[in-house]
Structure formats: structure tokens, C-alpha cells
Design a protein around this motif. Structure first.
Motif, PDB file in Angstrom:
ATOM      1  N   GLY A 174      53.680 -48.290 -16.567  1.00  0.00           N
ATOM      2  CA  GLY A 174      53.043 -49.573 -16.279  1.00  0.00           C
ATOM      3  C   GLY A 174      51.755 -49.816 -17.046  1.00  0.00           C
ATOM      4  O   GLY A 174      51.091 -50.823 -16.818  1.00  0.00           O
ATOM      5  N   TYR A 175      51.375 -48.928 -17.915  1.00  0.00           N
ATOM      6  CA  TYR A 175      50.182 -49.136 -18.722  1.00  0.00           C
ATOM      7  C   TYR A 175      50.314 -48.351 -20.018  1.00  0.00           C
ATOM      8  O   TYR A 175      51.157 -47.464 -20.149  1.00  0.00           O
ATOM      9  CB  TYR A 175      48.922 -48.693 -17.971  1.00  0.00           C
ATOM     10  N   THR A 176      49.483 -48.687 -20.985  1.00  0.00           N
ATOM     11  CA  THR A 176      49.492 -47.983 -22.266  1.00  0.00           C
ATOM     12  C   THR A 176      48.286 -47.062 -22.341  1.00  0.00           C
ATOM     13  O   THR A 176      47.142 -47.533 -22.328  1.00  0.00           O
ATOM     14  CB  THR A 176      49.427 -48.979 -23.430  1.00  0.00           C
ATOM     15  N   PRO A 177      48.491 -45.738 -22.376  1.00  0.00           N
ATOM     16  CA  PRO A 177      47.359 -44.802 -22.491  1.00  0.00           C
ATOM     17  C   PRO A 177      46.600 -45.056 -23.787  1.00  0.00           C
ATOM     18  O   PRO A 177      47.194 -45.090 -24.865  1.00  0.00           O
ATOM     19  CB  PRO A 177      48.043 -43.434 -22.501  1.00  0.00           C
ATOM     20  N   ALA A 178      45.297 -45.269 -23.691  1.00  0.00           N
ATOM     21  CA  ALA A 178      44.507 -45.613 -24.865  1.00  0.00           C
ATOM     22  C   ALA A 178      43.471 -44.559 -25.223  1.00  0.00           C
ATOM     23  O   ALA A 178      43.204 -44.324 -26.395  1.00  0.00           O
ATOM     24  CB  ALA A 178      43.815 -46.961 -24.650  1.00  0.00           C
ATOM     25  N   SER A 179      42.858 -43.935 -24.219  1.00  0.00           N
ATOM     26  CA  SER A 179      41.823 -42.939 -24.501  1.00  0.00           C
ATOM     27  C   SER A 179      41.788 -41.898 -23.395  1.00  0.00           C
ATOM     28  O   SER A 179      42.384 -42.070 -22.336  1.00  0.00           O
ATOM     29  CB  SER A 179      40.448 -43.601 -24.651  1.00  0.00           C
ATOM     30  N   ILE A 180      41.082 -40.817 -23.676  1.00  0.00           N
ATOM     31  CA  ILE A 180      40.988 -39.698 -22.740  1.00  0.00           C
ATOM     32  C   ILE A 180      39.522 -39.340 -22.537  1.00  0.00           C
ATOM     33  O   ILE A 180      38.752 -39.218 -23.496  1.00  0.00           O
ATOM     34  CB  ILE A 180      41.741 -38.464 -23.266  1.00  0.00           C
ATOM     35  N   LEU A 181      39.130 -39.190 -21.281  1.00  0.00           N
ATOM     36  CA  LEU A 181      37.809 -38.679 -20.928  1.00  0.00           C
ATOM     37  C   LEU A 181      37.955 -37.218 -20.540  1.00  0.00           C
ATOM     38  O   LEU A 181      38.801 -36.872 -19.716  1.00  0.00           O
ATOM     39  CB  LEU A 181      37.240 -39.453 -19.739  1.00  0.00           C
ATOM     40  N   LEU A 182      37.150 -36.360 -21.128  1.00  0.00           N
ATOM     41  CA  LEU A 182      37.177 -34.939 -20.781  1.00  0.00           C
ATOM     42  C   LEU A 182      36.048 -34.631 -19.808  1.00  0.00           C
ATOM     43  O   LEU A 182      34.875 -34.864 -20.108  1.00  0.00           O
ATOM     44  CB  LEU A 182      37.029 -34.075 -22.036  1.00  0.00           C
ATOM     45  N   ALA A 183      36.409 -34.144 -18.634  1.00  0.00           N
ATOM     46  CA  ALA A 183      35.419 -33.756 -17.630  1.00  0.00           C
ATOM     47  C   ALA A 183      35.283 -32.243 -17.603  1.00  0.00           C
ATOM     48  O   ALA A 183      36.262 -31.512 -17.790  1.00  0.00           O
ATOM     49  CB  ALA A 183      35.815 -34.275 -16.247  1.00  0.00           C
ATOM     50  N   VAL A 184      34.075 -31.761 -17.381  1.00  0.00           N
ATOM     51  CA  VAL A 184      33.777 -30.324 -17.353  1.00  0.00           C
ATOM     52  C   VAL A 184      33.096 -29.987 -16.039  1.00  0.00           C
ATOM     53  O   VAL A 184      32.199 -30.703 -15.585  1.00  0.00           O
ATOM     54  CB  VAL A 184      32.862 -29.926 -18.525  1.00  0.00           C
ATOM     55  N   SER A 185      33.538 -28.886 -15.427  1.00  0.00           N
ATOM     56  CA  SER A 185      32.883 -28.375 -14.225  1.00  0.00           C
ATOM     57  C   SER A 185      32.209 -27.055 -14.568  1.00  0.00           C
ATOM     58  O   SER A 185      32.801 -26.202 -15.228  1.00  0.00           O
ATOM     59  CB  SER A 185      33.906 -28.169 -13.106  1.00  0.00           C
ATOM     60  N   THR A 186      30.990 -26.891 -14.121  1.00  0.00           N
ATOM     61  CA  THR A 186      30.223 -25.679 -14.434  1.00  0.00           C
ATOM     62  C   THR A 186      30.354 -24.616 -13.356  1.00  0.00           C
ATOM     63  O   THR A 186      29.549 -23.700 -13.284  1.00  0.00           O
ATOM     64  CB  THR A 186      28.733 -26.032 -14.603  1.00  0.00           C
ATOM     65  N   SER A 187      31.401 -24.717 -12.542  1.00  0.00           N
ATOM     66  CA  SER A 187      31.609 -23.754 -11.461  1.00  0.00           C
ATOM     67  C   SER A 187      32.989 -23.142 -11.568  1.00  0.00           C
ATOM     68  O   SER A 187      33.935 -23.779 -12.033  1.00  0.00           O
ATOM     69  CB  SER A 187      31.443 -24.434 -10.097  1.00  0.00           C
ATOM     70  N   ALA A 188      33.098 -21.886 -11.116  1.00  0.00           N
ATOM     71  CA  ALA A 188      34.410 -21.227 -11.115  1.00  0.00           C
ATOM     72  C   ALA A 188      35.316 -21.817 -10.043  1.00  0.00           C
ATOM     73  O   ALA A 188      36.538 -21.785 -10.167  1.00  0.00           O
ATOM     74  CB  ALA A 188      34.243 -19.723 -10.881  1.00  0.00           C
ATOM     75  N   ALA A 189      34.728 -22.374  -9.003  1.00  0.00           N
ATOM     76  CA  ALA A 189      35.515 -22.980  -7.934  1.00  0.00           C
ATOM     77  C   ALA A 189      36.035 -24.341  -8.377  1.00  0.00           C
ATOM     78  O   ALA A 189      35.422 -25.012  -9.213  1.00  0.00           O
ATOM     79  CB  ALA A 189      34.669 -23.128  -6.678  1.00  0.00           C
ATOM     80  N   VAL A 190      37.164 -24.750  -7.816  1.00  0.00           N
ATOM     81  CA  VAL A 190      37.685 -26.078  -8.111  1.00  0.00           C
ATOM     82  C   VAL A 190      36.716 -27.108  -7.559  1.00  0.00           C
ATOM     83  O   VAL A 190      36.327 -27.031  -6.394  1.00  0.00           O
ATOM     84  CB  VAL A 190      39.078 -26.270  -7.486  1.00  0.00           C
TER      85      VAL A 190
END
Length: 237
Positions: free
Chosen positions: A62-78
Motif C-alpha cells: 500500500g505504499y512505496t518505500p522511499a527511505s530508511i531511518l537507522l536507529a541506534v540503542s546504546t544499551s544491551a537490553a532491548v
């Protein structure tokens, strides 16, 4: 009166783009191998950065993927975040534990590419072959960044997790990959201490070098002898 109205409209649009998007309203992409390059490249994990794969093809319903945001977590836990509003930009919150490192275009499903690339040219420079490696997490100093996000240099010996958020052509987040397994940067602060992986190849390289050296020493005397014999057999003028 037109100017205040225009400012109000712009402010409304900005607030709309910045509003939180709950994960429950997003599509979750299938399991993804974030660190599949372990055996393919040297320096997949460094003291201040690491490289992660990026999706080579994303099909949107239902949509056209255009870009990607990369998120980073600084913890070992989810990370215990349930909406995108909990993910910050380090340029706005330098102490953010979960932050966006960067945004880049998606790849058409008929093509494979990335941001970190290795290129090799043909001998006659007629073409360039580009090989995709991955996205380097931890490559910027925030005080020198002018964009929306900062891909901050990482801490040595520290665990991290990453997540990809997929945006459509209107810059609206529509899907995500979920958080990766833990990747830990190497506990070194000097590049000379890094094990680049060449030690595994050193034996074969030594053998090849020795064989080439022997071949060279054999070819030189043979060439000299050929020249001498050729002169002796050549008719006198």
C-alpha cells in the motif's frame, strides 16, 4: 495577515511530522540479518564503529518505500520504547540512549546497493564495479554535522543494537525491522591493536610470495641465457 497564516501552516506541518508513531501501527518486516558481513569484509567491528547490512529490497503493502531511518540503542537490553517519539536526534538531545543515526534512500528491488561502497575500475576505465558492504554506524562528530541526525562515533567495548524504520515518499514512517541482536565494538582505542583478520590469510600469502620470488629468479637467468645464445647464433654482418 497572510504571513502569520503561512507561519501557522508551516508550524502545523512540522508538528505533524514530529508526532509520535506507535509501533503497533507499523508493519514489522521479517527477520533481518543485520551483521551478515562478518566473514566478508575486514573491520566489520572497530573500536569506534561497526558495519551493518541494509535491506537490499523492501516491498511495501500500500505504499512505496522511499527511505530508511537507522536507529541506534546504546544499551544491551532491548529498548523499552513503544513509539517513534522516544527516538531522538543527538543534535537535539546529546544524552539520548536511543537515537537516529542517519537516513538514506531505499533500494529498488531490481538493484542492490548501500551507503558504504567499494569501487573498482576496469583497466581501460570503461566502467566501475561497485560492491555493497553496509552502513557504517559511528562515523561522525556531532559538532561538525549540519543535517538532521548525527551518526555519532561509538564507544569502545560497548554493546549496541540497531533498527531500521522504513519511510514512504511523504517521509512518513510505515514499517520497521525490530531491534537487532547485540553488536559490541572492539575494546581498543588504537588501530594498531586491531586484529584485521589478515593473520588468517598470512600463511597463504607467504606461500604465494615465495613461489613468485622463485619464479622471478628462474626467469631472469633464463632470459639472460636466451639473449646470449641469440647473439651467438646471429650471422655476422
Amino acid at each position: 495577515m497572510k504571513v502569520p497564516c503561512l507561519l501557522l501552516c508551516v508550524a502545523t506541518v512540522i508538528m505533524g511530522l514530529a508526532s509520535a508513531v506507535p509501533f503497533s501501527s507499523l508493519s514489522k518486516l521479517p527477520a533481518f540479518s543485520f551483521f551478515g558481513n562478518q566473514d566478508n569484509i575486514i573491520g566489520n567491528r572497530m573500536g569506534y564503529s561497526f558495519i551493518t547490512n541494509i535491506p537490499s529490497c523492501i516491498s511495501g503493502a500500500g505504499y512505496t518505500p522511499a527511505s530508511i531511518l537507522l536507529a541506534v540503542s546504546t544499551s544491551a537490553a532491548v529498548p523499552g520504547v513503544s513509539n517513534t517519539d522516544a527516538i531522538k536526534s543527538l543534535l537535539n538531545d546529546s544524552r539520548a540512549q536511543v537515537y537516529y543515526a542517519g537516513q538514506f534512500n531505499t533500494v529498488p528491488c531490481r538493484v542492490s546497493r548501500d551507503v558504504v561502497q567499494v569501487s573498482s575500475k576496469a583497466a581501460d576505465n570503461s566502467f566501475t564495479l561497485t560492491t555493497v558492504l553496509g552502513y557504517q554506524v559511528g562515523s561522525e562528530v556531532c559538532t561538525s554535522v549540519k543535517g538532521l541526525y548525527c551518526n555519532q562515533v561509538l564507544e569502545p567495548g560497548t554493546p549496541y543494537r540497531v533498527n531500521f524504520f522504513i519511510l514512504d515518499a511523504s517521509n512518513v514512517i510505515r514499517a520497521y525491522t525490530d531491534w537487532s541482536d547485540i553488536v559490541t565494538t572492539l575494546n581498543v582505542t588504537n588501530n594498531a591493536q586491531l586484529d584485521s583478520g589478515l593473520s588468517r590469510r598470512s600463511g597463504g600469502m607467504v606461500v604465494i610470495t615465495v613461489l613468485l620470488s622463485i619464479a622471478l629468479f628462474m626467469l631472469v637467468p633464463a632470459l639472460i641465457a636466451t639473449l646470449v645464445v641469440g647473439r651467438e647464433k646471429s650471422p655476422l654482418p
